[in-house]
Design an enzyme around this catalytic site. Structure first.
Site, PDB file in Angstrom:
ATOM      1  N   VAL A 171      45.447 -19.029 -12.519  1.00 12.65           N
ATOM      2  CA  VAL A 171      44.236 -18.497 -13.153  1.00 12.65           C
ATOM      3  C   VAL A 171      43.068 -19.398 -12.768  1.00 12.65           C
ATOM      4  O   VAL A 171      43.136 -20.618 -12.941  1.00 12.65           O
ATOM      5  CB  VAL A 171      44.380 -18.439 -14.686  1.00 12.65           C
ATOM      6  N   ASN A 172      42.013 -18.810 -12.251  1.00  8.98           N
ATOM      7  CA  ASN A 172      40.883 -19.580 -11.740  1.00  8.98           C
ATOM      8  C   ASN A 172      39.658 -19.483 -12.657  1.00  8.98           C
ATOM      9  O   ASN A 172      39.516 -18.516 -13.403  1.00  8.98           O
ATOM     10  CB  ASN A 172      40.510 -19.084 -10.339  1.00  8.98           C
ATOM     11  N   THR A 184       0.820  -1.217   0.000  1.00 10.21           N
ATOM     12  CA  THR A 184       0.000   0.000   0.000  1.00 10.21           C
ATOM     13  C   THR A 184       0.851   1.263   0.000  1.00 10.21           C
ATOM     14  O   THR A 184       0.554   2.228  -0.715  1.00 10.21           O
ATOM     15  CB  THR A 184      -0.943  -0.003   1.228  1.00 10.21           C
ATOM     16  N   SER A 244      -7.382  -0.138  -5.923  1.00  8.83           N
ATOM     17  CA  SER A 244      -6.955  -0.422  -4.555  1.00  8.83           C
ATOM     18  C   SER A 244      -5.501  -0.867  -4.639  1.00  8.83           C
ATOM     19  O   SER A 244      -5.063  -1.378  -5.673  1.00  8.83           O
ATOM     20  CB  SER A 244      -7.813  -1.538  -3.954  1.00  8.83           C
ATOM     21  N   HIS A 302      29.261 -41.024 -12.282  1.00 10.32           N
ATOM     22  CA  HIS A 302      29.637 -41.238 -10.879  1.00 10.32           C
ATOM     23  C   HIS A 302      31.055 -40.733 -10.593  1.00 10.32           C
ATOM     24  O   HIS A 302      31.738 -41.256  -9.708  1.00 10.32           O
ATOM     25  CB  HIS A 302      29.537 -42.719 -10.489  1.00 10.32           C
ATOM     26  N   SER A 328      45.144 -15.552  -7.900  1.00 10.00           N
ATOM     27  CA  SER A 328      45.581 -15.689  -6.512  1.00 10.00           C
ATOM     28  C   SER A 328      46.442 -14.507  -6.099  1.00 10.00           C
ATOM     29  O   SER A 328      47.221 -13.982  -6.894  1.00 10.00           O
ATOM     30  CB  SER A 328      46.378 -16.987  -6.336  1.00 10.00           C
ATOM     31  N   SER A 329      46.288 -14.122  -4.834  1.00 17.70           N
ATOM     32  CA  SER A 329      47.118 -13.043  -4.292  1.00 17.70           C
ATOM     33  C   SER A 329      48.442 -13.573  -3.747  1.00 17.70           C
ATOM     34  O   SER A 329      49.317 -12.794  -3.377  1.00 17.70           O
ATOM     35  CB  SER A 329      46.351 -12.321  -3.177  1.00 17.70           C
TER      36      SER A 329
END
Length: 463
Positions: free
Chosen positions: A324-325, A99, A138, A187, A317-318
């Protein structure tokens, strides 16, 4: 900061004089200082389209003067152009019918329309927020209507194009990789061969099914609650209002809308949104699976599977130089988790329609739009920065293919399941090839082995 005095049925209240909103918006600001989540701008835009269409229809039905109708239309157009974006500050944590947001729109539109007519809303309102802007309405029917409008428009113009782009990429990759035979995995263990193109065709098919499920849900979202007013009976609304508003909205937006056949249903249930978000959840599940497959197949570079090469977008990574990700995969899987969480919230909220009204509307649409936005953005990002640049690592693919013990499956019709199992187990135990094992066990000749075990012939059913 200068203030002016606004009033509503509860009395007077001070409002920042530079704002167009009125008393009820101000009360909501003061009473609901909860969280940082605000009403999405996309929902405000849908509301403006609705109020605009209502001004057109109320004039056509002889209930609103041409002068007032045109002023309201122009005020709504100002909202749609982004000229009043600072006027809608309310939290989603408010009344569950929405409302206060409905009145936020009514007040801003009324004051802007008064200004358009040459008046000064600080002194005298030429357009009334309830009597004119909210005429024949309404909050109970306008808010769910705006929910459906924004859902249809955002799915049509935002989600589906992003989904289509990613689907196109996977279809192209499926063709590009159709000749590359690789080992399958079930699997998390070695299985029989398939082509990389077949694997990617599965991803494309998942997205095609998700697209169809979302398109199917759109048909339910096109139904609008407007005309139901307070409890679904249509009290104080013209009998033709609902149909004409749906027609006007369709014409103005260029997207089809229809009047909900049962307004009691439309006010108290949000099953259409729960159903559509269920399709979002199914899409999220598919995206989670695809992203996980790709990051596993691209794992490495030296100690993982390494069957795929994905684009190198940023340092990973730091602390570990040169790492490389699969960041796009990770971002998309996090989005999938958020969408699944939102689905739970929406499902619970949609179940809370007590008697004639569901009063969990703001949290439903907030989560719905968040999911839609996240899915759209993540698919676009994943497509541009990852999927389109995927390339096969032929050397790794060939190595795994020709060292897999599951190629022994091709021998089942020739030596039987149990003998084929003996060949595989003996090869694994002694670290020798399947061919060497078959010869050692005297189950096949070298010539027959070479004739039966051909990975390229194991990628489909035989005639």
């Amino acid at each position: 900061m200068q203030f002016r005095i606004e009033h509503d049925t509860m009395g007077e209240i001070k409002v920042n004089d530079s704002q167009y909103w009125g008393a009820q918006t101000q009360r909501s600001l003061e009473n609901f200082k909860i969280g940082t989540e605000k009403m999405p701008k996309e929902l405000i835009g849908a509301f403006a389209k609705l109020k605009r269409s209502l001004a057109v229809v109320n004039h056509k039905l002889g209930k609103l003067s041409l002068e007032k109708s045109q002023a309201i239309i122009k005020a709504c157009d100002c909202i749609l152009k982004g000229e009043l974006c600072g006027e809608f500050p309310l939290a989603i944590w408010q009344t569950g019918s929405g409302t206060q947001t409905n009145m936020n729109l009514n007040e801003v539109i009324a004051n802007k329309a008064t200004e358009i007519l040459g008046g000064n809303f600080r002194e005298k309102k030429l357009i009334h927020p309830n009597d004119d802007v909210n005429m024949s309405q309404s909050s109970n029917d306008t808010f769910p209507t705006a929910m459906h409008i924004v859902s249809v428009l955002e799915i049509t113009h935002r989600l589906l194009p992003s989904l289509e782009n990613l689907l196109k990429t996977f279809k192209e990759k499926s063709q590009q990789f159709k000749e590359i035979v690789k080992i399958g995995r079930t699997h998390l263990q070695d299985a029989t061969p398939l082509t990389l193109g077949q694997e990617f065709s599965g991803y494309a098919s998942m997205l095609e099914h998700s697209k169809q499920q979302i398109l199917e849900s759109l048909e339910h979202l096109r139904e609008l609650a407007i005309g139901g007013t307070a409890v679904g009976t249509g009290l104080n609304a013209h009998k033709e209002l609902s149909e004409k508003v749906a027609e006007e909205l369709s014409q103005f937006s260029g997207v089809k809308f229809v009047s909900a056949p049962n307004k009691f249903h439309a006010l108290t249930s949000h099953d259409a949104i729960a159903y559509a978000h269920g399709a979002f959840k199914a899409l999220a599940a598919n995206l989670m699976k695809i992203a996980n497959d790709i990051r596993w197949l691209a794992s490495g570079p030296r100690c993982g599977l390494g069957e795929l090469n994905i684009p190198e977008n940023e340092p990973g990574s730091s602390i570990m130089p040169g790492k490389v990700n699969p960041t796009q995969c990770e971002a998309m899987t996090m989005v999938a988790v958020q969408v699944m969480g939102n689905d739970t919230a929406i499902g619970i909220a949609a179940s809370q329609g007590n008697f004639e009204l569901n009063v969990f509307k703001p949290v439903i649409i907030y989560n719905f739009l968040q999911s839609l936005r996240l899915l759209s953005d993540s698919m676009e990002s994943f497509n541009i920065h990852c999927a389109s640049g995927i390339e096969p690592n032929r050397e790794k693919i060939d190595y795994y293919l020709h060292h897999s013990l599951m190629l022994v499956t091709a021998l089942n019709p020739h030596v039987g399941y149990e003998n084929a199992a003996k060949i595989a187990k003996n090869a694994h135990k002694k670290g020798i090839s399947l061919k060497e094992s078959a010869l050692e066990l005297k189950l096949l000749s070298a010539e027959d082995f070479d004739k039966f075990v051909v990975p390229e012939k194991m990628i489909g059913p035989k005639a």
